[in-house]
Design a protein around this motif. Structure first.
Motif, PDB file in Angstrom:
ATOM      1  N   GLU A 188       0.816  -1.205   0.000  1.00 24.72           N
ATOM      2  CA  GLU A 188       0.000   0.000   0.000  1.00 24.72           C
ATOM      3  C   GLU A 188       0.856   1.264   0.000  1.00 24.72           C
ATOM      4  O   GLU A 188       0.439   2.319  -0.493  1.00 24.72           O
ATOM      5  N   VAL A 189       2.065   1.159   0.549  1.00 22.43           N
ATOM      6  CA  VAL A 189       2.980   2.304   0.536  1.00 22.43           C
ATOM      7  C   VAL A 189       3.542   2.517  -0.858  1.00 22.43           C
ATOM      8  O   VAL A 189       3.528   3.636  -1.384  1.00 22.43           O
ATOM      9  N   THR A 190       4.046   1.463  -1.476  1.00 24.65           N
ATOM     10  CA  THR A 190       4.574   1.619  -2.831  1.00 24.65           C
ATOM     11  C   THR A 190       3.475   2.047  -3.799  1.00 24.65           C
ATOM     12  O   THR A 190       3.714   2.834  -4.717  1.00 24.65           O
ATOM     13  N   GLY A 191       2.256   1.567  -3.581  1.00 24.64           N
ATOM     14  CA  GLY A 191       1.145   1.988  -4.423  1.00 24.64           C
ATOM     15  C   GLY A 191       0.851   3.465  -4.299  1.00 24.64           C
ATOM     16  O   GLY A 191       0.443   4.107  -5.276  1.00 24.64           O
ATOM     17  N   SER A 192       1.077   4.018  -3.119  1.00 25.12           N
ATOM     18  CA  SER A 192       0.809   5.445  -2.911  1.00 25.12           C
ATOM     19  C   SER A 192       1.832   6.338  -3.603  1.00 25.12           C
ATOM     20  O   SER A 192       1.638   7.554  -3.687  1.00 25.12           O
ATOM     21  N   LEU A 193       2.908   5.736  -4.121  1.00 26.61           N
ATOM     22  CA  LEU A 193       3.957   6.502  -4.792  1.00 26.61           C
ATOM     23  C   LEU A 193       3.828   6.456  -6.311  1.00 26.61           C
ATOM     24  O   LEU A 193       4.768   6.825  -7.024  1.00 26.61           O
ATOM     25  N   ALA A 194       2.666   6.043  -6.797  1.00 28.75           N
ATOM     26  CA  ALA A 194       2.474   5.916  -8.243  1.00 28.75           C
ATOM     27  C   ALA A 194       2.624   7.239  -8.966  1.00 28.75           C
ATOM     28  O   ALA A 194       2.888   7.271 -10.181  1.00 28.75           O
ATOM     29  N   ASP A 195       2.490   8.347  -8.242  1.00 29.92           N
ATOM     30  CA  ASP A 195       2.623   9.655  -8.886  1.00 29.92           C
ATOM     31  C   ASP A 195       4.072  10.106  -9.009  1.00 29.92           C
ATOM     32  O   ASP A 195       4.347  11.189  -9.539  1.00 29.92           O
ATOM     33  N   THR A 196       5.019   9.283  -8.551  1.00 24.09           N
ATOM     34  CA  THR A 196       6.431   9.659  -8.541  1.00 24.09           C
ATOM     35  C   THR A 196       7.230   8.768  -9.482  1.00 24.09           C
ATOM     36  O   THR A 196       7.194   7.538  -9.367  1.00 24.09           O
ATOM     37  N   ASP A 197       7.954   9.376 -10.401  1.00 28.02           N
ATOM     38  CA  ASP A 197       8.915   8.649 -11.236  1.00 28.02           C
ATOM     39  C   ASP A 197      10.187   8.520 -10.397  1.00 28.02           C
ATOM     40  O   ASP A 197      11.006   9.442 -10.332  1.00 28.02           O
ATOM     41  N   ASP A 202      15.274  10.465  -8.493  1.00 30.29           N
ATOM     42  CA  ASP A 202      16.547  10.139  -7.861  1.00 30.29           C
ATOM     43  C   ASP A 202      17.720  10.755  -8.610  1.00 30.29           C
ATOM     44  O   ASP A 202      18.650  11.290  -8.006  1.00 30.29           O
ATOM     45  N   ALA A 203      17.685  10.693  -9.937  1.00 28.32           N
ATOM     46  CA  ALA A 203      18.764  11.271 -10.724  1.00 28.32           C
ATOM     47  C   ALA A 203      18.878  12.775 -10.471  1.00 28.32           C
ATOM     48  O   ALA A 203      19.985  13.319 -10.328  1.00 28.32           O
ATOM     49  N   THR A 204      17.736  13.447 -10.389  1.00 22.74           N
ATOM     50  CA  THR A 204      17.745  14.890 -10.140  1.00 22.74           C
ATOM     51  C   THR A 204      18.245  15.209  -8.742  1.00 22.74           C
ATOM     52  O   THR A 204      19.077  16.107  -8.547  1.00 22.74           O
ATOM     53  N   VAL A 205      17.741  14.476  -7.746  1.00 25.00           N
ATOM     54  CA  VAL A 205      18.130  14.744  -6.366  1.00 25.00           C
ATOM     55  C   VAL A 205      19.626  14.495  -6.161  1.00 25.00           C
ATOM     56  O   VAL A 205      20.322  15.300  -5.523  1.00 25.00           O
ATOM     57  N   ARG A 206      20.143  13.416  -6.713  1.00 24.38           N
ATOM     58  CA  ARG A 206      21.565  13.120  -6.521  1.00 24.38           C
ATOM     59  C   ARG A 206      22.446  14.153  -7.211  1.00 24.38           C
ATOM     60  O   ARG A 206      23.502  14.546  -6.678  1.00 24.38           O
TER      61      ARG A 206
END
Length: 243
Positions: A188-197, A202-206
């Protein structure tokens, strides 16, 4: 004699390597040299894996003439994973010890409460305990750096006694992170992140996290090692190909 910063950093590193199937690249990946010394002043070690943890990077710099004893560990999860990255910096600068400990978010926390509660809330008691310890003073980092990390980040200067007492805090953060890696996040947690690529974020943040424009430590590293070596370290941390 093993220094306290090295011992704290390798405590976390050894705990991770004991539970994660990774292969070291080179022995070490790079020796780090400086015009200040004819001998190497440090090493960069790199481990690669094809599981949940994709890369671990250790950078150690020991330069007695400038009272520098610095050890950094970054353990990166797969670009498509929602499990945070793990990071620990452990330093002696001549007048004080310092450390930085955190799990780097893979999604925006404020808009993903279930993710925040699963990945971070279990650390709250340890975070509050460490924040209130005697012998610690909050280290200064800029608001842009804060924005790239988590609210559970611990970043302090410390006297020797307080620094020696950090073992259980580091163990708790590393242990919680390793449990997240092993068990994964609930569906249910990973499902809630469906709006995030996750990979694109990660590439941008790093790229931002290791940018010299954000973190002034890279100017110091460039002065010590030269810009080519500093750039190579940042490229490996960002996730670039290994040579």
């Amino acid at each position: 004699m093993t220094s306290l910063p090295f011992a704290l950093a390798t405590r976390a590193l050894d705990a991770i390597l004991a539970r994660q199937p990774l292969t070291e690249v080179g022995a070490p990946y790079r020796e780090l040299r400086s015009p200040m010394s004819p001998a190497p002043v440090g090493t960069m070690r790199v481990w690669q894996g094809d599981g949940e943890v994709s890369r671990i990077v250790y950078v150690g710099l020991v330069v007695p003439p400038i009272n520098l004893d610095s050890h950094m560990v970054f353990a990166f999860t797969d670009p498509k994973s929602a499990v945070p990255h793990f990071t620990l910096d452990s330093v002696y600068g001549g007048a004080y010890y310092a450390y930085h400990l955190d799990l780097i978010p893979r999604a925006e926390l404020s808009s993903h409460l279930a993710y925040m509660d699963s990945a971070y809330h279990p650390l709250t008691a340890r975070y509050e305990e460490a924040s209130q310890r005697d012998g610690l003073t909050r280290a200064h980092i800029g608001p842009r750096q804060h924005a790239l990390m988590s609210p559970w980040m611990l970043v302090h200067r410390a006297d020797e006694a307080a620094f020696r007492g950090m073992d259980p805090i580091v163990d708790a953060y590393a242990g919680h992170w390793l449990d997240l890696v092993a068990a994964g996040l609930p569906a249910e947690v990973t499902g809630s992140l469906a709006d995030t690529d996750l990979a694109a974020r990660d590439a941008t943040v790093r790229a931002n996290l290791f940018s010299p424009a954000v973190d002034p430590v890279w100017a110091q590293v460039s002065r010590l090692l030269g810009e080519p070596a500093s750039d190579e370290i940042r490229d490996v941390l960002i996730g670039g190909p290994l040579s």
